[in-house]
Scaffold this motif. Structure first.
Motif, PDB file in Angstrom:
ATOM      1  N   TYR A  85       1.020  -1.126  -0.077  1.00 23.51           N
ATOM      2  CA  TYR A  85       0.126   0.128  -0.067  1.00 23.51           C
ATOM      3  C   TYR A  85       0.690   1.383   0.101  1.00 23.51           C
ATOM      4  O   TYR A  85       0.630   2.137  -0.812  1.00 23.51           O
ATOM      5  CB  TYR A  85      -0.955  -0.007   1.234  1.00 23.51           C
TER       6      TYR A  85
ATOM      7  N   ASN B 162       1.074   4.073  -2.813  1.00 21.52           N
ATOM      8  CA  ASN B 162       0.617   5.313  -2.468  1.00 21.52           C
ATOM      9  C   ASN B 162       1.743   6.471  -2.735  1.00 21.52           C
ATOM     10  O   ASN B 162       1.534   7.666  -3.265  1.00 21.52           O
ATOM     11  CB  ASN B 162       0.349   5.582  -0.938  1.00 21.52           C
TER      12      ASN B 162
ATOM     13  N   ASP C 248      -2.519  10.590  -4.281  1.00 20.60           N
ATOM     14  CA  ASP C 248      -2.249   9.825  -3.199  1.00 20.60           C
ATOM     15  C   ASP C 248      -3.596   9.768  -2.404  1.00 20.60           C
ATOM     16  O   ASP C 248      -4.580  10.676  -2.553  1.00 20.60           O
ATOM     17  CB  ASP C 248      -1.240  10.115  -2.506  1.00 20.60           C
ATOM     18  N   ASP C 249      -3.869   8.726  -1.618  1.00 24.88           N
ATOM     19  CA  ASP C 249      -4.868   8.667  -0.780  1.00 24.88           C
ATOM     20  C   ASP C 249      -4.581   9.642   0.648  1.00 24.88           C
ATOM     21  O   ASP C 249      -3.498   9.258   1.353  1.00 24.88           O
ATOM     22  CB  ASP C 249      -5.056   7.174  -0.049  1.00 24.88           C
ATOM     23  N   LYS C 250      -5.420  10.510   0.563  1.00 21.66           N
ATOM     24  CA  LYS C 250      -5.265  11.631   1.762  1.00 21.66           C
ATOM     25  C   LYS C 250      -5.553  11.061   3.085  1.00 21.66           C
ATOM     26  O   LYS C 250      -5.275  11.716   4.162  1.00 21.66           O
ATOM     27  CB  LYS C 250      -6.076  12.661   1.670  1.00 21.66           C
ATOM     28  N   THR C 251      -5.943   9.803   3.227  1.00 21.13           N
ATOM     29  CA  THR C 251      -6.289   9.290   4.533  1.00 21.13           C
ATOM     30  C   THR C 251      -5.233   8.160   4.877  1.00 21.13           C
ATOM     31  O   THR C 251      -5.399   7.346   5.769  1.00 21.13           O
ATOM     32  CB  THR C 251      -7.836   8.568   4.662  1.00 21.13           C
ATOM     33  N   PHE C 252      -4.110   8.120   4.011  1.00 25.01           N
ATOM     34  CA  PHE C 252      -2.885   7.008   4.105  1.00 25.01           C
ATOM     35  C   PHE C 252      -2.613   7.079   5.576  1.00 25.01           C
ATOM     36  O   PHE C 252      -2.499   5.935   6.113  1.00 25.01           O
ATOM     37  CB  PHE C 252      -2.062   7.276   3.158  1.00 25.01           C
TER      38      PHE C 252
ATOM     39  N   ARG D   9      -7.664  -0.439  -0.240  1.00 25.42           N
ATOM     40  CA  ARG D   9      -7.189   0.941  -0.279  1.00 25.42           C
ATOM     41  C   ARG D   9      -5.936   0.781  -1.317  1.00 25.42           C
ATOM     42  O   ARG D   9      -5.725   1.795  -2.094  1.00 25.42           O
ATOM     43  CB  ARG D   9      -6.744   1.405   1.303  1.00 25.42           C
ATOM     44  N   ARG D  10      -4.973  -0.085  -1.160  1.00 31.50           N
ATOM     45  CA  ARG D  10      -4.125  -0.141  -2.235  1.00 31.50           C
ATOM     46  C   ARG D  10      -4.662  -0.417  -3.602  1.00 31.50           C
ATOM     47  O   ARG D  10      -3.799   0.565  -4.481  1.00 31.50           O
ATOM     48  CB  ARG D  10      -3.072  -1.441  -1.873  1.00 31.50           C
TER      49      ARG D  10
ATOM     50  N   VAL E 162      -5.911   3.160  -4.661  1.00 35.17           N
ATOM     51  CA  VAL E 162      -4.784   4.251  -5.110  1.00 35.17           C
ATOM     52  C   VAL E 162      -4.245   3.808  -6.191  1.00 35.17           C
ATOM     53  O   VAL E 162      -3.423   4.641  -6.975  1.00 35.17           O
ATOM     54  CB  VAL E 162      -3.811   4.572  -3.698  1.00 35.17           C
TER      55      VAL E 162
ATOM     56  N   LYS F   9      -5.782   4.514  -9.273  1.00 40.04           N
ATOM     57  CA  LYS F   9      -5.648   6.543  -9.310  1.00 40.04           C
ATOM     58  C   LYS F   9      -4.335   6.706 -10.353  1.00 40.04           C
ATOM     59  O   LYS F   9      -4.360   7.911 -11.091  1.00 40.04           O
ATOM     60  CB  LYS F   9      -5.613   7.274  -8.287  1.00 40.04           C
TER      61      LYS F   9
END
Length: 555
Positions: A41, A45, A54-58, A90-91, A94, A97
């Motif tokens: 992940y 990211n 990128d995932d802003k909640t990472f 989640r991985r 992202v 994206k």
């Protein structure tokens, strides 16, 4: 399984048939797989960050996941299965994206074979994967393994402190970037030893930053701690015992128990909460019950009322009190054999409902007394530096000859009586600076004071080791010293788990020399890596009270 992340690891080498902490093999394997998934992940990211998608909640997600794998936090298989599934999802999101297709070549650019696997493996494949392929021992080179795992343990400590700051609204994107980079680095076979050591020191530097963040978040929310005498006796009302480290949980519990006839007691690392002005307004916060985490089986049984565990350190509970033990945050416990599963209090819109715990408390008898006295806490950097002139005068006048930093963790091994005996043997012209649960070995001793300055200055929780750093740096400045190692300060530190690993790395990042560590050296540190630490920082293991008194105090 193979786990050597804590001080109690079997034979000083590693736990292989269940953890000394009580962790079952199935949970240990799931924790390894979660760490593996988090690395994939992190890599995806990082690639997404390059394109600003990128995932802003990472950061908060990874910190909570890492914290859950820390010793004595979570023993629940279901929690880790869900965490692994969430990480993979989640991985993949992202990764999509980056190029619109999970596992695409754009996302995998620059990935090693191991990293490519972690970045593309499906949930079913990961769950079926041979545990040996994701375990600590998957890295064959002992020294590389040592450096990588020490870094991961530092990250777990970083995450533990970072998530508390995050809960109070304090975040730092640079911390998240470092966690990301550090996780990815553990699959990079091109890194030299010097580069890996550099990452450890960078982790320590980030540790200083995150502890400063948490300090600011705590004091911003609850005020600056002040020296406070905390009662250790009990009242006649039923009570709720809160353990762990999370001050926000304590605040919510105190608010919800006001006027209910239920008293609230702190336990273990929650003792320092009494020193914050915001908590002193609550008449239902009546005292501290018990001692360090490892005595909880006896103390929780005698408390009689419900217990709320907010973070580590949870010990697998006895049946006699398991039905009144609750968890929250990332803490959890289940046992397939007995069918026991502790109830977790969830957070909803930033709030928690403790009504079930309060209702249970009302049906329980008052706590059984353990002791009846007081213990003093609240000597964080603001309080101690407010009397800096008095301290400096005592040093210059010869009344104080040495400050002894005895911070860190407590543990159950009988060898830890060493810290009590060391404190008792210290000359009367020495002052102990402490933080963390190691203080329970000596904070109730009658060691007196020096001109009104108590000989045990308790800065607070383990994360408040930051206060000890600030005190040392400010004293060095006051004495006109350029090097903190020139101060009359020595370090005799106890460690147990991964937060203590981060604190050690933080001290090393500040080039603090001559640290004595015990009761054993971390099993994850290989002989060659230890040799580097000895040559660079003169780290050593404690020995016996007389010998250590001579080398630390009477030199």
């Amino acid at each position: 399984m193979f786990c050597y992340q804590c001080e109690e690891t079997i034979n000083g080498t590693g736990c292989t048939n269940g953890g000394a902490c009580g962790k079952k093999e199935d949970v240990a394997v799931l924790q390894d797989k979660l760490i593996y998934a988090l690395k994939g992940y992190a890599f995806c990211n990082m690639k997404a960050r390059e394109k600003n998608v990128d995932d802003k909640t990472f950061g908060p997600f990874v910190m909570e996941a890492l914290f859950a794998t820390l010793t004595n936090v979570n023993f629940d298989e279901d929690y880790f299965k869900k965490s692994i599934a969430d990480t993979i999802a989640r991985r993949d999101a992202v990764c999509h994206k980056v190029c619109g297709n999970a596992g695409c070549s754009a996302a995998l650019s620059g990935a090693s074979k191991k990293m490519a696997d972690a970045a593309t493996i499906s949930l079913d494949q990961l769950m079926a994967k041979n545990p040996a392929d994701v375990s600590v021992l998957a890295t064959e080179n002992v020294d590389v393994r040592s450096l990588r795992e020490t870094l991961v343990y530092g990250l777990k400590g970083l995450a533990a402190y970072g998530i508390h700051a995050c809960i109070l609204g304090s975040e730092n994107e640079e911390i998240y970037k470092f966690i990301e980079k550090a996780l990815v680095s553990t699959f990079d076979d091109t890194l030299s030893v010097d580069q890996m050591v550099g990452l450890l020191l960078e982790c320590g530097s980030n540790g200083v930053t995150v502890m400063a963040m948490l300090d600011a978040a705590n004091t911003g929310a609850y005020g600056n701690p002040a020296p406070t005498a905390v009662k250790t006796g009990v009242g006649k009302n039923p009570g709720i015992l809160i353990s762990g480290h999370d001050l926000k949980d304590l605040e919510m519990l105190l608010e919800q128990t006001k006027g209910t006839g239920v008293d609230v007691y702190t336990h273990g690392e929650m003792l320092p909460a009494h020193a914050y002005p915001a908590f002193q307004k609550y008449t239902n916060l009546v005292g501290n019950y018990g001692n360090a985490w490892w005595q909880q089986k006896d103390e929780f049984e005698k408390f009689n009322g419900p217990i709320l565990m907010t973070t580590n350190c949870l010990v697998p509970p006895k049946e006699s009190y398991a039905n009144r033990l609750f968890t929250t945050n990332m803490v959890g416990f289940s046992d397939k054999k007995t069918g026991l599963k502790l109830k977790n209090i969830p957070v909803k819109d930033g709030k928690k409902d403790f009504s079930e715990i309060i209702a249970l408390a009302k049906k329980c008898p008052a706590p059984t007394p353990l002791e009846d006295g007081t213990v003093t806490t609240g000597f964080a950097h603001n309080a101690t530096l407010s009397v800096a002139d008095k301290v400096i005068d005592a040093v210059k006048g010869g009344q104080i000859k040495k400050f002894v930093v005895m911070a860190g963790c407590d543990g159950r091994h009988k060898e830890r009586v060493y810290y009590t005996e060391f404190a008792q043997a210290l000359p009367k012209d020495t002052v102990i600076l402490t933080a963390g649960c190691a203080k329970y070995r000596y904070n109730k001793l009658d060691l007196g004071d020096i001109g009104g300055i108590p000989r045990v200055l308790d800065a607070g929780q383990c994360n408040d080791c930051y206060s000890l750093v600030v005190i040392a740096l400010e004293l060095a400045k006051a004495f006109g010293l350029e090097n903190v190692n020139d101060l009359p300060v020595v370090y005799n530190i106890a460690w147990y788990e991964q937060k203590a690993c981060l604190v050690l790395l933080a001290l090393l990042s500040l080039n603090v020399q001559n640290i004595v560590l015990g009761p054993v050296l971390p099993a994850c540190v290989s002989p060659n890596v230890l040799d580097v630490l000895i040559k660079t920082f003169n780290i050593s293991k404690n020995s016996d009270v007389d010998a250590d008194m001579k080398r630390l105090i009477t030199i």
